[in-house]
Design a protein around this motif. Structure first.
Motif: not given
Length: 364
Positions: A185-194, A201-203, A309-319
């Motif tokens: 399960i990957q901890a991912l964060n987008r380069f730009q704000p959502v 207009t969708p998210e 929870k995971i698919k559209r989540g943004a996380h800056r660390s595994v913790t």
């Protein structure tokens, strides 16, 4: 012996030409399945089989068998075609409709893997809109493609009956847990704000992302009350699986046996795990057939976790990711919702047998 009530059925006798035409219609590779089914109904009735037995054999209703039996007796082969519909007379003949269906199912364009409405319309000489209507009428969607997997497990039948039996009739003084791991399960964060959703207009979120690491979730779903025992680990080995078994052992009351439904992943069968199971005789493992993850209810729960929870989540660390997962599991267990298994093993096996028969008769 099956005894049918009601008026006597009209005798159905076929000529050689009719039998030949019906057999061609029933065997034709990838032909329109509605007409093929009607041909099979008539052939079965002509063999002296009752309407009820034909319905059971083909997996349809007795009323459907009676309808096409009567239509054939009254109008012979012409009776198997659909009745003309009210309104403006059709401008496209049955032959042209059949040509569209046959080309869609049995041929491919020279420059593509499947037909479009425009390419097929040009080929058969009708409008793209007419092709689209014919496709809709016959349930044809050549632009779609799905995947499937048939298990080759030699013990497939026995394992299906074993697992489904636990769902439908769990043993007394025992708990049944559907177990699996959701690894990487990957901890991912987008380069730009959502960008938030607005009217019309969708998210929106940037395609590029930063990956901060991965974690693995071990989970056991109680098939009766819907609660989940979970554990997070940074690695996915037999060592971690053993720790998860120890957690299950600690949380399940000592007086209950533990039946685990799980897949054939290598970490579930290592010598370390086998030795642990020998020291804990109340644990009983029930393996799903190979390539049959759909039989494990925990996969349904993982799907909800991923979607919500995971698919559209943004996380800056595994913790941070692990904290969110733990919170989601806690919330779930405050109001657990068990998944109710409804199909028996015999129904599943019969459905699979019908599917295999259908694809084999279609020339695959």
């Amino acid at each position: 012996m099956v005894v049918e009530r009601g008026p006597a059925k009209a005798e159905l006798v076929l000529s050689e030409d009719e039998r030949s035409a019906l057999e061609r219609g029933a065997r034709r590779p990838k032909s329109a399945q509605r007409l093929a089914l009607r041909c099979r109904i008539v052939l079965a009735c002509a063999a002296g089989t009752s309407n009820l037995e034909v319905a059971r054999e083909l997996g349809i209703s007795r009323a459907t068998v009676g309808k096409w039996r009567s239509r054939f007796v009254a109008s012979r082969l012409d009776g198997l075609s659909d009745d003309p519909r009210p309104g403006v007379p059709r401008s496209i003949s049955d032959e042209k409709v059949e040509e569209v269906v046959v080309k869609t199912l049995e041929q491919m364009p020279t420059d593509a893997t499947h037909w479009s409405t425009r390419s097929l319309a040009k080929q058969v000489g009708i409008s793209p809109a007419s092709v689209a209507r014919i496709w809709a009428a016959f349930g044809l969607q050549p632009w779609r493609s799905e995947t499937f997997k048939l298990s080759t497990d030699p013990l497939f039948v026995e394992k299906v009956k074993d697992v489904v039996g636990l769902y439908l009739d769990p043993p007394e003084r025992a708990v049944v847990l559907a177990v699996d791991e959701k690894s990487q399960i990957q901890a991912l964060n987008r380069f730009q704000p959502v960008l938030p959703m607005m009217p019309g207009t969708p998210e929106r979120r940037s395609h590029d992302y930063v990956r901060y690491g991965t974690t693995s979730l071990f989970a056991a779903l109680d098939t009766v009350n819907g609660t989940v025992i979970s554990s997070l680990h940074r690695r996915h080995r037999a060592v971690e699986f053993k720790k998860f078994l120890e957690r299950i052992d600690a949380e399940v009351p000592d007086e209950l046996d533990v039946h685990l439904i799980l897949d054939n992943y290598a970490t579930h069968k290592t010598p370390t795990i086998k030795r642990w199971l020998l020291r804990h005789p109340r644990f009983h493992l029930h393996f799903t057939p190979t390539g049959s993850s759909w039989l494990n209810l925990i996969e349904r729960w993982f799907g909800e976790l991923t979607t919500k929870k995971i698919k559209r989540g943004a996380h800056r660390s595994v913790t941070e990711l692990e904290r969110d997962i733990k919170e989601w599991v806690k919330t779930w267990n405050e109001n657990p919702r068990p998944y109710v298994w409804v199909k028996t093993a015999d129904e599943i096996l019969a459905s699979l047998a019908r599917y295999c028969k259908r694809i084999s008769e279609a020339g695959h």
